[in-house]
Design an enzyme around this catalytic site. Structure first.
Site, PDB file in Angstrom:
ATOM      1  N   ASN A 150       0.842  -1.196   0.000  1.00  0.00           N
ATOM      2  CA  ASN A 150       0.000   0.000   0.000  1.00  0.00           C
ATOM      3  C   ASN A 150       0.874   1.242   0.000  1.00  0.00           C
ATOM      4  O   ASN A 150       0.545   2.243  -0.627  1.00  0.00           O
ATOM      5  CB  ASN A 150      -0.909   0.021   1.227  1.00  0.00           C
ATOM      6  N   ASP A 216       1.761   6.544   0.259  1.00  0.00           N
ATOM      7  CA  ASP A 216       0.976   5.522  -0.450  1.00  0.00           C
ATOM      8  C   ASP A 216       1.442   5.405  -1.896  1.00  0.00           C
ATOM      9  O   ASP A 216       1.642   6.408  -2.582  1.00  0.00           O
ATOM     10  CB  ASP A 216      -0.510   5.898  -0.452  1.00  0.00           C
ATOM     11  N   ASP A 246      -0.782  -6.564   3.557  1.00  0.00           N
ATOM     12  CA  ASP A 246      -0.950  -5.512   4.556  1.00  0.00           C
ATOM     13  C   ASP A 246      -1.902  -4.422   4.056  1.00  0.00           C
ATOM     14  O   ASP A 246      -1.827  -4.014   2.891  1.00  0.00           O
ATOM     15  CB  ASP A 246       0.425  -4.891   4.866  1.00  0.00           C
ATOM     16  N   GLU A 282      -5.291  -8.476   4.982  1.00  0.00           N
ATOM     17  CA  GLU A 282      -5.695  -7.734   6.178  1.00  0.00           C
ATOM     18  C   GLU A 282      -6.668  -6.653   5.732  1.00  0.00           C
ATOM     19  O   GLU A 282      -6.275  -5.725   5.028  1.00  0.00           O
ATOM     20  CB  GLU A 282      -4.489  -7.072   6.861  1.00  0.00           C
TER      21      GLU A 282
END
Ligand code: CA
Length: 552
Positions: A150, A216, A246, A282
């Site tokens: 990410n 990001d 993640d 996640e």
């Protein structure tokens, strides 16, 4: 300390229990020999693990830095994990490990990566990783690594190059990716907005959802996707069996559709490299949102709905939730996920590195009854269940993140071999239960209980793979009885009966209650000394105990 009884005596008593009156002399001998036996350990010693050849496993989440230090510098490392494989697999029965990030990073937690194709020197080398993977595969233990795409570290060369370029741009000039390809790797804008940080010395802002140190990535960029493909290939070539993804909810913060579409691309990309690779995402959000993520084809998502101090597992362990409701919730979520992907594999867990450890919030639990029972509830869920390192010792840790990632308590002696130093900034934590070296010798420790719960999971594949069928006629506020039959052919169905109450309960297994007659008591989980009995179809469950029955 260890109270081992003669196995034949316990077996004899189980057989006798089902067949009425026996000779009085024989009965007496059995009763006498039974004194001083431990039913939980005795039955567990008869269990045979069934090696898994798929992704239905029992995983152990490891924060490498705090686990085991192999070279005496105070920092846990990959060789330390390898040294403790006998603990993880041979003793506890886990057949999968998830390593929190191991790539070079300026932070202690390493969720801000500066080089995706290397191992942080604090943890070792790529060769050490390779050796660990090989040692794991020899034991049929799979290895998952954390894929943190990410965002990168703000010190990653991609970001520093882009930042330098933007700083050098004459005022008013638009950036040109031909001059610096890395400006398209991140989301730069001149407009200040929520979730963006100012790029010092410029009038530019960049997307940074977690912190200004974690810019990001622009996941729409073909170049970034190419990099991610290379990163996945690098680790899969080393033998990594899959990835923990993640922060998937931040991939596209405002768009579920774009997130699912990216997850779908990522899943296809990884499986093109290795069709057997496994992915678990996640997605720390509400259940309906992450259920929809299963449409991407990603194998698993962590089951956040059952996790945490206010999740279904912790609530039932505290007696704040109905046992029947817990069972109904299991059935409902299985139907929900199956509706999004028939191939879904649930990923239950109930604590992780971002959550308070349970021993801290089970405050009225001096003997560990609730910590144990909650551990079993998690491990009895279907799918690929995860346990966070140290939970099997009932370690404590809450508040700041560092406290949740405390050094594994192998010994009371902080200078004992392998012991790690606390992460910088961690508060002093007074543990509630003894160190591993003491718990391993105690048949009533949290450790022995966990070990038994994993052994049960390993011995009955139907528990991992079957759908939950709650037997409503036998379940109520305190007692839950459910059956699991494997989807597909093979292993025998099992019946699990659990008593969440603080007093003994009985269950009458009549011929009508289940299609299959479950007449063999195959395993039990006892939170304290006691005994489960099965006599003429009446199952007696001590407080907070669990029984696993199979059909003859
Ligand atoms: Ca070390």
């Amino acid at each position: 300390m260890r109270r081992r009884g003669a196995l034949p005596a316990i077996l004899l008593s189980l057989v006798l229990a089902g067949c009425g009156a026996a000779g009085s002399a024989e009965e007496e001998t059995a009763a006498e020999e039974e004194e001083g036996t431990n039913q939980m350990e005795d039955l567990a010693s008869l269990l045979e693990p069934v090696p898994s050849d798929d992704a239905y496993r029992t995983g152990y989440e490891i924060f490498v830095r705090s686990f085991y230090d192999s070279d005496g510098d105070g920092i846990g490392d990959l060789n330390g994990v390898k040294e403790k494989l006998p603990y993880i697999h041979d003793d506890l029965g886990f057949d999968e490990i998830w390593l929190m990030p191991i790539c070079p990073s300026p932070s202690y937690h390493k969720y801000d990566v500066t080089d995706y194709e290397a191992v942080d020197p604090q943890y070792g080398t790529v060769q050490d990783f390779q050796d660990l993977v090989d040692a794991c595969h020899e034991k049929n233990v799979t290895v998952l690594t954390d894929l943190v795409v990410n965002h990168t570290s703000s010190e990653h060369p991609w970001f520093t190059a882009a930042a330098e370029y933007l700083k050098s741009l004459p005022e008013g000039e638009e950036p040109d990716p031909n001059d610096c390809p890395y400006v398209s790797y991140y989301n730069f804008t001149r407009t200040q907005q929520d979730g963006y940080a100012k790029l010092t010395g410029t009038d530019w802002y960049y997307e940074a959802r977690f912190s200004e140190d974690m810019p990001d990535l622009n996941l729409d960029s073909e170049e970034v996707r190419g990099e991610i493909r290379d990163i996945a290939a690098f680790w899969l070539d080393l033998g990594t069996d899959g990835f923990r993804l993640d922060a998937t909810t931040s991939y596209y913060t405002d768009s579920g559709t774009d997130t699912i579409s990216f997850l779908s691309w990522l899943n296809d990309t990884v499986k093109e490299i290795n069709p057997d690779a496994y992915l678990v995402g996640e997605a720390w959000t509400d259940q309906n949102t992450y259920a929809a993520y299963y449409e991407s084809g990603v194998d698993s998502f962590f089951d956040f709905a059952f996790s945490g101090s206010e999740g279904a597992v912790a609530k039932l362990a505290r007696g704040k939730y109905s046992a029947l409701k817990f069972g109904t919730a299991l059935m409902a979520e299985e139907a929900l996920y199956a509706g999004c992907s028939p191939d879904y594999i649930n990923a239950p867990f109930y604590t992780n590195h971002d959550m308070a450890r349970s021993a801290g919030y089970f405050t009225a639990d001096a003997d560990g009854t609730q910590a144990k029972f909650a551990g079993a509830l998690n491990l009895l869920m279907q799918g690929n269940a995860f346990v966070y390192y140290g939970e099997e010792l009932g370690m404590k840790g809450s508040g700041k993140d560092e406290n949740k990632r405390a050094p594994m308590v192998w010994s009371e002696d902080a200078s004992a071999e392998g012991m790690c130093e606390a992460p910088p900034g961690m508060d002093a934590i007074t543990m509630k239960f003894p160190a591993y070296e003491e718990q391993r010798e105690d048949p009533w420790s949290v450790f022995t209980y966990y070990k038994t719960a994993v052994a049960i999971r390993d011995a009955f594949p139907a528990l991992k793979k079957g759908s939950t069928e709650v037997i409503g006629s036998l379940s109520d506020e305190d007692v839950l009885v459910f059956v699991r039959e494997e989807r597909g052919e093979g292993d025998a169905p099992v019946l699990a009966a659990l008593n969440a109450a603080e007093e003994e309960k009985t269950v009458s297994l009549t011929a009508e209650s289940t299609a299959t007659p479950y007449d063999t008591l195959s395993a039990v989980l006892l939170t304290k000394e006691g005994k489960v009995t099965l006599k003429d179809g009446t199952l007696t469950l001590p407080a907070r105990s669990i029984a696993i029955l199979t059909a003859d």
